[in-house]
Design a protein around this motif. Structure first.
Motif, PDB file in Angstrom:
ATOM      1  N   HIS A  41       0.943  -0.989  -0.009  1.00 23.40           N
ATOM      2  CA  HIS A  41      -0.085  -0.413  -0.134  1.00 23.40           C
ATOM      3  C   HIS A  41       1.168   0.996  -0.004  1.00 23.40           C
ATOM      4  N   VAL A  42       2.205   1.638   0.635  1.00 25.08           N
ATOM      5  CA  VAL A  42       2.387   2.399   0.683  1.00 25.08           C
ATOM      6  C   VAL A  42       3.394   2.225  -0.515  1.00 25.08           C
ATOM      7  N   ALA A  43       4.116   1.605  -1.083  1.00 23.43           N
ATOM      8  CA  ALA A  43       4.670   1.638  -2.000  1.00 23.43           C
ATOM      9  C   ALA A  43       3.874   1.574  -2.938  1.00 23.43           C
ATOM     10  N   GLY A  44       2.723   1.550  -3.275  1.00 23.31           N
ATOM     11  CA  GLY A  44       1.587   2.080  -4.676  1.00 23.31           C
ATOM     12  C   GLY A  44       1.553   3.467  -4.141  1.00 23.31           C
ATOM     13  N   LEU A  45       1.739   3.796  -3.146  1.00 24.53           N
ATOM     14  CA  LEU A  45       1.343   5.448  -2.537  1.00 24.53           C
ATOM     15  C   LEU A  45       2.265   6.602  -3.614  1.00 24.53           C
ATOM     16  N   LEU A  46       3.274   5.628  -2.479  1.00 31.18           N
ATOM     17  CA  LEU A  46       4.497   6.483  -2.955  1.00 31.18           C
ATOM     18  C   LEU A  46       4.799   6.243  -4.594  1.00 31.18           C
ATOM     19  N   VAL A  47       4.164   5.853  -5.454  1.00 31.05           N
ATOM     20  CA  VAL A  47       4.678   6.321  -6.675  1.00 31.05           C
ATOM     21  C   VAL A  47       3.210   6.545  -7.425  1.00 31.05           C
ATOM     22  N   LEU A  48       2.391   6.613  -6.830  1.00 28.12           N
ATOM     23  CA  LEU A  48       0.903   7.334  -7.373  1.00 28.12           C
ATOM     24  C   LEU A  48       1.542   8.994  -7.079  1.00 28.12           C
ATOM     25  N   ASN A  49       1.639   9.271  -6.118  1.00 33.20           N
ATOM     26  CA  ASN A  49       2.269  10.428  -5.064  1.00 33.20           C
ATOM     27  C   ASN A  49       3.070  10.904  -6.281  1.00 33.20           C
ATOM     28  N   PHE A  50       3.756  10.247  -6.599  1.00 31.57           N
ATOM     29  CA  PHE A  50       5.733  11.367  -6.938  1.00 31.57           C
ATOM     30  C   PHE A  50       5.560  10.776  -8.311  1.00 31.57           C
ATOM     31  N   ALA A  51       5.438   9.702  -8.835  1.00 29.79           N
ATOM     32  CA  ALA A  51       6.297   8.872  -9.681  1.00 29.79           C
ATOM     33  C   ALA A  51       4.556   9.969 -10.662  1.00 29.79           C
ATOM     34  N   LEU A  52       3.840   9.362 -10.900  1.00 27.85           N
ATOM     35  CA  LEU A  52       3.028  10.071 -11.578  1.00 27.85           C
ATOM     36  C   LEU A  52       2.976  11.197 -12.507  1.00 27.85           C
ATOM     37  N   PRO A  53       3.004  12.372 -11.124  1.00 19.80           N
ATOM     38  CA  PRO A  53       2.658  13.984 -11.344  1.00 19.80           C
ATOM     39  C   PRO A  53       4.141  13.630 -12.045  1.00 19.80           C
ATOM     40  N   VAL A  72      -3.819  12.077 -16.001  1.00 15.96           N
ATOM     41  CA  VAL A  72      -3.266  11.095 -14.969  1.00 15.96           C
ATOM     42  C   VAL A  72      -4.061  11.782 -13.603  1.00 15.96           C
ATOM     43  N   GLY A  73      -4.773  13.129 -13.284  1.00 18.63           N
ATOM     44  CA  GLY A  73      -5.171  13.617 -12.534  1.00 18.63           C
ATOM     45  C   GLY A  73      -6.459  12.882 -12.443  1.00 18.63           C
ATOM     46  N   PHE A  74      -7.518  12.800 -13.370  1.00 17.14           N
ATOM     47  CA  PHE A  74      -7.745  11.764 -13.149  1.00 17.14           C
ATOM     48  C   PHE A  74      -7.589  10.205 -12.629  1.00 17.14           C
ATOM     49  N   LEU A  75      -6.865   9.913 -13.308  1.00 22.07           N
ATOM     50  CA  LEU A  75      -6.753   8.425 -12.764  1.00 22.07           C
ATOM     51  C   LEU A  75      -6.186   8.179 -11.622  1.00 22.07           C
ATOM     52  N   MET A  76      -5.136   8.917 -10.852  1.00 20.75           N
ATOM     53  CA  MET A  76      -4.761   9.088  -9.558  1.00 20.75           C
ATOM     54  C   MET A  76      -5.906   8.799  -8.514  1.00 20.75           C
ATOM     55  N   ILE A  77      -7.147   9.930  -9.673  1.00 25.33           N
ATOM     56  CA  ILE A  77      -8.367   9.615  -7.958  1.00 25.33           C
ATOM     57  C   ILE A  77      -9.225   8.422  -8.535  1.00 25.33           C
ATOM     58  N   ALA A  78      -8.513   7.487  -9.648  1.00 21.33           N
ATOM     59  CA  ALA A  78     -10.020   6.317  -9.898  1.00 21.33           C
ATOM     60  C   ALA A  78      -8.863   5.602  -8.680  1.00 21.33           C
ATOM     61  N   ILE A  79      -7.418   5.385  -9.820  1.00 22.92           N
ATOM     62  CA  ILE A  79      -6.288   4.034  -9.186  1.00 22.92           C
ATOM     63  C   ILE A  79      -6.119   4.414  -7.077  1.00 22.92           C
ATOM     64  N   SER A  80      -6.594   5.821  -6.592  1.00 22.81           N
ATOM     65  CA  SER A  80      -6.783   6.131  -4.873  1.00 22.81           C
ATOM     66  C   SER A  80      -7.808   4.785  -3.996  1.00 22.81           C
ATOM     67  N   ILE A  81      -8.668   5.148  -5.145  1.00 24.97           N
ATOM     68  CA  ILE A  81     -10.073   4.723  -5.111  1.00 24.97           C
ATOM     69  C   ILE A  81      -9.651   3.578  -4.753  1.00 24.97           C
ATOM     70  N   ILE A  82      -9.105   2.416  -5.808  1.00 28.72           N
ATOM     71  CA  ILE A  82      -9.481   1.337  -5.814  1.00 28.72           C
ATOM     72  C   ILE A  82      -8.031   0.629  -5.203  1.00 28.72           C
TER      73      ILE A  82
END
Length: 127
Positions: A41-53, A72-82
């Motif tokens: 979960h933490v690794a995914g958050l790091l990727v989501l919050n740093f690598a994607l932007p 990417v902004g839309f995908l970040m919200i969708a992926i965060s929920i999933i």
């Protein structure tokens, strides 16, 4: 090679198992498995919050269009929920196993608080 194929199958099986239990709120959760859920979960958050932007900014500069940044902004919200579903289900099972308060479910929803859960809920009780 055959070894590489076996290793890839094992990784895919682990990912499939990880997400297949995403909505399973029944049963018990062992400490070692719960710690893996927390770290993933933490690794995914790091990727989501740093690598994607960073990727979105680079592609936006190359293509000179803001469309990809908005996508990417839309995908970040969708992926965060999933992405939050497996840790919520695992925390529910883990608090059930340890007979702890279900408040932990709300705590792991806060960014990077799954590390706190890893420390405090991840250890199995001594028999």
């Amino acid at each position: 090679t055959e070894y590489r194929k076996k290793k890839e199958r094992a990784h895919m099986e682990y990912i499939r198992d990880y997400f297949s239990r995403a909505m399973d709120f029944s049963g018990e959760e062992q400490g070692d498995t719960y710690r893996r859920y927390c770290l993933i979960h933490v690794a995914g958050l790091l990727v989501l919050n740093f690598a994607l932007p960073i990727l979105a900014t680079a592609v936006t500069l190359i293509l000179r269009s803001d469309f990809f940044k908005e996508l990417v902004g839309f995908l970040m919200i969708a992926i965060s929920i999933i992405w939050v579903e497996p840790i919520v289900a695992a925390t529910f099972r883990r608090t059930w196993t340890l007979k702890k308060t279900k408040i932990w479910i709300f705590i792991v929803l806060l960014p990077y608080c799954s590390l706190l859960a890893w420390l405090l809920l991840g250890k199995d009780k001594e028999a």
